[in-house]
Design a protein around this motif. Sequence first.
Motif, PDB file in Angstrom:
ATOM      1  N   ALA A  23       0.881  -1.196  -0.101  1.00  0.00           N
ATOM      2  CA  ALA A  23       0.056  -0.070   0.007  1.00  0.00           C
ATOM      3  C   ALA A  23       0.997   1.319  -0.051  1.00  0.00           C
ATOM      4  O   ALA A  23       1.688   1.359   1.009  1.00  0.00           O
ATOM      5  N   ALA A  24       0.792   2.020  -1.065  1.00  0.00           N
ATOM      6  CA  ALA A  24       1.300   3.257  -0.908  1.00  0.00           C
ATOM      7  C   ALA A  24       0.651   4.169  -0.304  1.00  0.00           C
ATOM      8  O   ALA A  24      -0.246   4.849  -1.288  1.00  0.00           O
ATOM      9  N   GLY A  25       0.754   4.440   0.701  1.00  0.00           N
ATOM     10  CA  GLY A  25      -0.332   5.369   1.217  1.00  0.00           C
ATOM     11  C   GLY A  25       0.324   6.250   2.235  1.00  0.00           C
ATOM     12  O   GLY A  25       1.412   6.161   2.339  1.00  0.00           O
ATOM     13  N   CYS A  26      -0.628   7.413   2.639  1.00  0.00           N
ATOM     14  CA  CYS A  26      -0.127   8.710   2.396  1.00  0.00           C
ATOM     15  C   CYS A  26      -0.165   9.716   3.309  1.00  0.00           C
ATOM     16  O   CYS A  26       0.563  10.032   3.901  1.00  0.00           O
ATOM     17  N   MET A  27      -1.463  10.203   3.711  1.00  0.00           N
ATOM     18  CA  MET A  27      -1.758  10.942   4.593  1.00  0.00           C
ATOM     19  C   MET A  27      -2.121  10.667   5.960  1.00  0.00           C
ATOM     20  O   MET A  27      -2.634   9.576   5.919  1.00  0.00           O
ATOM     21  N   GLY A 152      -5.569  12.972  -6.482  1.00  0.00           N
ATOM     22  CA  GLY A 152      -4.407  12.760  -7.439  1.00  0.00           C
ATOM     23  C   GLY A 152      -3.234  12.223  -7.128  1.00  0.00           C
ATOM     24  O   GLY A 152      -2.666  11.274  -7.701  1.00  0.00           O
ATOM     25  N   HIS A 153      -3.138  12.213  -5.973  1.00  0.00           N
ATOM     26  CA  HIS A 153      -1.801  11.682  -5.464  1.00  0.00           C
ATOM     27  C   HIS A 153      -2.033  10.199  -5.114  1.00  0.00           C
ATOM     28  O   HIS A 153      -0.898   9.524  -5.685  1.00  0.00           O
ATOM     29  N   GLU A 154      -3.048   9.726  -4.738  1.00  0.00           N
ATOM     30  CA  GLU A 154      -3.410   8.220  -4.503  1.00  0.00           C
ATOM     31  C   GLU A 154      -3.362   7.692  -5.968  1.00  0.00           C
ATOM     32  O   GLU A 154      -3.021   6.516  -6.069  1.00  0.00           O
ATOM     33  N   ALA A 156      -2.201   8.577  -8.459  1.00  0.00           N
ATOM     34  CA  ALA A 156      -0.887   8.400  -9.046  1.00  0.00           C
ATOM     35  C   ALA A 156       0.055   7.366  -8.829  1.00  0.00           C
ATOM     36  O   ALA A 156       0.681   6.616  -9.625  1.00  0.00           O
ATOM     37  N   HIS A 157      -0.216   6.838  -7.445  1.00  0.00           N
ATOM     38  CA  HIS A 157       0.378   5.624  -7.115  1.00  0.00           C
ATOM     39  C   HIS A 157      -0.090   4.270  -8.037  1.00  0.00           C
ATOM     40  O   HIS A 157       0.892   3.568  -8.446  1.00  0.00           O
ATOM     41  N   GLY A 158      -1.257   4.279  -8.298  1.00  0.00           N
ATOM     42  CA  GLY A 158      -1.887   3.190  -9.104  1.00  0.00           C
ATOM     43  C   GLY A 158      -1.498   3.266 -10.605  1.00  0.00           C
ATOM     44  O   GLY A 158      -1.127   2.269 -11.030  1.00  0.00           O
ATOM     45  N   GLN A 173       9.364   7.892  -4.762  1.00  0.00           N
ATOM     46  CA  GLN A 173       8.090   7.423  -5.297  1.00  0.00           C
ATOM     47  C   GLN A 173       6.635   8.503  -4.952  1.00  0.00           C
ATOM     48  O   GLN A 173       5.943   8.737  -5.507  1.00  0.00           O
ATOM     49  N   GLU A 174       6.848   9.074  -3.697  1.00  0.00           N
ATOM     50  CA  GLU A 174       6.100   9.854  -3.184  1.00  0.00           C
ATOM     51  C   GLU A 174       6.060  11.373  -3.797  1.00  0.00           C
ATOM     52  O   GLU A 174       5.191  12.008  -4.228  1.00  0.00           O
ATOM     53  N   LEU A 175       7.399  11.690  -4.153  1.00  0.00           N
ATOM     54  CA  LEU A 175       7.678  13.131  -4.915  1.00  0.00           C
ATOM     55  C   LEU A 175       7.020  13.082  -6.196  1.00  0.00           C
ATOM     56  O   LEU A 175       6.512  14.051  -7.014  1.00  0.00           O
ATOM     57  N   SER A 224       9.591   8.028   4.106  1.00  0.00           N
ATOM     58  CA  SER A 224       9.691   9.377   3.817  1.00  0.00           C
ATOM     59  C   SER A 224       9.028   9.853   2.699  1.00  0.00           C
ATOM     60  O   SER A 224       8.814   9.331   1.596  1.00  0.00           O
ATOM     61  N   HIS A 225       8.306  11.118   2.783  1.00  0.00           N
ATOM     62  CA  HIS A 225       7.694  11.437   1.561  1.00  0.00           C
ATOM     63  C   HIS A 225       8.519  12.921   0.759  1.00  0.00           C
ATOM     64  O   HIS A 225       7.848  13.229  -0.155  1.00  0.00           O
ATOM     65  N   GLY A 226       9.115  13.374   1.883  1.00  0.00           N
ATOM     66  CA  GLY A 226       9.954  14.672   1.448  1.00  0.00           C
ATOM     67  C   GLY A 226       9.475  15.928   2.280  1.00  0.00           C
ATOM     68  O   GLY A 226       8.614  15.702   2.993  1.00  0.00           O
TER      69      GLY A 226
END
Length: 249
Positions: A23-27, A152-154, A156-158, A173-175, A224-226
């Motif tokens: 899972a590339a997740g996020c917030m 839009g961010h999530e 984009a991971h797909g 990946q996150e940036l 890390s997301h940046g």
Amino acid sequence: MGEKAGRRRPGPLAGLLVAVVVAAGCMGGGLDQGEPEQPGPRQNGPAASGGADSTRADGTTSVAEFKQDFSDAVGVAERYWTDRFRASGKQFQPIRRVVPYTRSGEVSCGGEALPRNNAVYCSAGDFIAYDVNWSVGAFRQVGDAFLFYLLGHEYAHGVQVRLGIRYNFTIQQELQADCMAGAYIGDNVRSGTLTLAEGDLDEFREGLLAVGDDPNQPWFAEGSHGTAEQRTDSFFRGYENSLDACGLG
Ligand SMILES: [Zn+2]
């Protein structure tokens, strides 16, 4: 009829990454009290839902309205990526499902229960899941531009999964996902699908400042997301220059 958006203000959001491979997740949580602010992007055209004007303006967006707006943003993303893939001679398979949830453990990704206060793309099931109550809270406090950024961010991971993009460090990946979210919003503004209200760019800017990593976190750390500056730079690179700026190859 375009949607009439409310007036909201960005608040701090902490970055969070759930199980990077699956899972590339996020917030993550941490929103503070909002004040009234600028309206967010509006989707134009007959497909957009209308009639929510009175509730948006005073920040009492309902869960049902949020779900509708989220699903509108998904529709914009599906069309956007379908067109982009077609332009390079590929067929785009939209992300399979978008799943709102309210309880911890209600949705699992690759056998791992998703926590509350998050939004995530799960590659194991090819779906986006989001804590609907947390998202509605963020939408009220950060502003409705947040919804387009979040989706839009999530999304984009797909797309990264579909393109076979897998970096060594989560920050890359996150940036890139931030850049792609920026391109998704910027290109749809340029094509007239979305309309930005005055102040929306500041809303993105302030929202991105709030989702930056703790300055003490090493850039190479798992999850890390940046920094706020890196995330802002990536988003606006995509927003201004479209996908060419995002290094999709
Ligand atoms: Zn992410």
